[in-house]
Design a protein around this motif. Structure first.
Motif, PDB file in Angstrom:
ATOM      1  N   UNK A  35       7.053   4.002   7.312  1.00  0.00           N
ATOM      2  CA  UNK A  35       6.873   2.651   6.801  1.00  0.00           C
ATOM      3  C   UNK A  35       6.241   1.802   7.888  1.00  0.00           C
ATOM      4  N   UNK A  36       5.415   0.848   7.447  1.00  0.00           N
ATOM      5  CA  UNK A  36       4.739  -0.026   8.405  1.00  0.00           C
ATOM      6  C   UNK A  36       4.605  -1.417   7.804  1.00  0.00           C
ATOM      7  N   UNK A  37       5.014  -2.419   8.565  1.00  0.00           N
ATOM      8  CA  UNK A  37       4.857  -3.822   8.162  1.00  0.00           C
ATOM      9  C   UNK A  37       4.021  -4.494   9.234  1.00  0.00           C
ATOM     10  N   UNK A  72       0.857  -1.182   0.000  1.00  0.00           N
ATOM     11  CA  UNK A  72       0.000   0.000   0.000  1.00  0.00           C
ATOM     12  C   UNK A  72       0.897   1.237   0.000  1.00  0.00           C
ATOM     13  N   UNK A  73       0.947   1.934  -1.138  1.00  0.00           N
ATOM     14  CA  UNK A  73       1.749   3.158  -1.253  1.00  0.00           C
ATOM     15  C   UNK A  73       0.844   4.344  -0.991  1.00  0.00           C
ATOM     16  N   UNK A  74       1.113   5.067   0.094  1.00  0.00           N
ATOM     17  CA  UNK A  74       0.272   6.185   0.487  1.00  0.00           C
ATOM     18  C   UNK A  74       0.706   7.499  -0.109  1.00  0.00           C
ATOM     19  N   UNK A 132       0.892  -6.882   5.388  1.00  0.00           N
ATOM     20  CA  UNK A 132       0.623  -5.624   4.704  1.00  0.00           C
ATOM     21  C   UNK A 132       1.795  -4.676   4.892  1.00  0.00           C
ATOM     22  N   UNK A 133       2.309  -4.163   3.771  1.00  0.00           N
ATOM     23  CA  UNK A 133       3.393  -3.188   3.790  1.00  0.00           C
ATOM     24  C   UNK A 133       2.820  -1.843   3.365  1.00  0.00           C
ATOM     25  N   UNK A 134       2.922  -0.848   4.235  1.00  0.00           N
ATOM     26  CA  UNK A 134       2.459   0.506   3.923  1.00  0.00           C
ATOM     27  C   UNK A 134       3.643   1.455   3.976  1.00  0.00           C
ATOM     28  N   UNK A 135       3.706   2.354   2.991  1.00  0.00           N
ATOM     29  CA  UNK A 135       4.734   3.402   3.013  1.00  0.00           C
ATOM     30  C   UNK A 135       4.110   4.701   2.531  1.00  0.00           C
ATOM     31  N   UNK A 136       4.430   5.767   3.235  1.00  0.00           N
ATOM     32  CA  UNK A 136       3.974   7.092   2.842  1.00  0.00           C
ATOM     33  C   UNK A 136       4.998   8.110   3.339  1.00  0.00           C
TER      34      UNK A 136
END
Length: 468
Positions: free
Chosen positions: A189-191, A139-141, A177-181
């Motif tokens: 970043x969040x894993x 998920x690219x924020x 879920x990998x999120x980066x913004x």
């Protein structure tokens, strides 16, 4: 502990104490730098160890199995034995994926010019290919930088990669879920996984505690914050926050620094502090006004000591601004005397720091100047300018008062400077004691002073008398 001893009875001056504090700051910075290098070495060794384990525990194990199955199939008399080779295809595919992951890790340090989102997608793609029992979502924020992030970006990806490896191997998760913004100043970043989790007080258990330590060390070296939250039965979340600093690949030109400081140790420590930071270049070092005046061309920021051997450092500012109109000046002073600072601000200084300030504080102040920040609040600037104006008016008034002192009164002042009392002065000048006292009263009135000592100090300051 840092100390200075004297072989004779004496009193150390404030300037000497401040200089000792400046040397202490230099040494403290050297200690911190050595400790950071040690931590960085530990992180790199941990990274090498992890890559070696990946190769040994997964890729080489699968490769050995594939070779054994191939030899067994070739040696068998069973015509259907060749069918066993079909089982080798997934194994060999895993070997290829594992080797690609290792190669990604090894090459990441050379990918400073690659756009960050491209590196992120490649990292998640590698882990997807190696994840047999879970799916990985990316998920690219908003605000994620589209260009390269240099060293900060590659280290952030190593942290995310370690978090993914831990979740994939140890969590038993079905979904990761990998999120980066991000923004212009920070990266997040969040894993997160839905795996078994762990009790934070007990730790993650054997097998991946070293990986968490490596992640924390990397985050610390980048001045970032790493948070790991987990609960048994609900999964684990790793969250990273990093400040983004402009790295050399993004900077059109480094900030050109001129250092004007007569203490060699302090000057060289400042130079080393700037050279360690991306985007700065020390183009000149001077120990005096005379040396500095030969180095004023093409300067962005000058860091200037006010107390120089051949004069007041603030006097350099007008010449610097003429030679480099866009330049800015940060002054250093052993004591924050408002009179001297006011003169420097009036000449065009953008800020002032005590020489006891930490080296990082000096570098940060220059960085803030280049970013357009004001180091001095407007109210303080106005107050300093008013102070300079008052000082100038007082000096002008004193000079006018001194100009009104008659030749005879100057003789009286010189006699005072020679240590004579009223009777001795009268005898030297062949006047009565009453006339001498009248001269003294006139001098006090003209100079605006209230005692003979004050009058003598003013006279000495403006060259009316000399100490013989």
């Amino acid at each position: 502990a840092l100390g200075v001893l004297s072989k004779r009875h004496r009193v150390f001056t404030e300037d000497e104490v401040n200089f000792l504090q400046a040397i202490a700051n230099v040494l403290a910075t050297a200690v911190e730098r050595a400790e950071e290098e040690k931590r960085l070495w530990d992180v790199r060794e941990g990274e090498r160890g992890r890559i070696a384990r990946d190769l040994h525990d997964e890729a080489l194990r699968d490769l050995a199995y594939a070779l054994a199955e191939t030899h067994r199939a070739r040696a068998s008399d069973d015509p259907d034995a060749i069918g066993h080779l079909d089982r080798l295809i997934p194994t060999l595919q895993r070997v290829g994926q594992q080797l690609r992951a290792v190669i990604y890790d090894l090459r990441l340090g050379a990918e400073l010019d690659t756009p960050f989102p491209e590196l992120l997608e490649a990292l998640v793609g590698l882990h997807r290919a190696m994840a047999d029992e879970c799916d990985i979502e990316l998920d690219v924020g908003d605000g994620l930088p589209a260009g390269p992030l240099g060293h900060t970006g590659t280290q952030a990806l190593r942290i995310v990669g370690e978090a993914l490896t831990n979740a994939r191997r140890h969590s038993g998760a079905s979904h990761i879920r990998v999120r980066m913004w991000g923004s212009s100043a920070r990266l997040w970043a969040e894993v997160a996984d839905d795996g078994r989790g762990f009790d934070p007080e007990m730790g993650p258990g054997p097998g991946h505690g070293g990986g968490i330590k490596g992640m924390r060390e990397r985050a610390t070296l980048l001045a970032g914050d790493l948070q790991i939250r987990s609960e048994v039965g609900t999964g684990t979340k790793v969250r990273l926050e990093l400040p983004l600093r402009k790295h050399p690949e993004e900077a059109a030109e480094p900030v050109r620094i001129l250092l004007v400081e007569d203490h060699t140790a302090v000057r060289e420590a400042l130079a080393a502090a700037f050279e360690r930071e991306a985007g700065f270049k020390v183009v000149g070092q001077a120990a005096s006004l005379a040396e500095a005046r030969r180095m004023l061309e093409e300067i962005d920021v000058a860091v200037v000591d006010l107390a120089l051997p051949d004069g007041y450092g603030g006097d350099l500012i007008p010449a610097l601004r003429e030679a480099s109109p866009q330049s800015q000046v940060l002054i250093l002073t052993a004591s924050l005397d408002r009179t001297n600072i006011a003169r420097a601000v009036e000449n065009g200084a953008a800020g002032a720091l005590s020489k006891t300030a930490n080296l990082d504080e000096v570098v940060d102040s220059v960085r803030r100047l280049r970013a357009g920040e004001a180091l001095l609040p407007l109210a303080e600037v106005v107050d300093l300018l008013r102070s300079a104006e008052r000082q100038r008016q007082e000096e002008q008034g004193s000079r006018q008062a001194v100009a009104r002192v008659t030749p005879r009164e100057r003789e009286v002042l010189q006699a005072l400077a020679d240590g004579l009392d009223s009777q001795a002065i009268a005898d030297r000048l062949h006047i009565t004691v009453r006339t001498e006292r009248n001269h003294i009263a006139s001098i006090l009135t003209k100079l605006g002073t209230h005692s003979r000592l004050q009058a003598l100090i003013v006279a000495f300051r403006y060259g009316i008398v000399e100490i013989r």
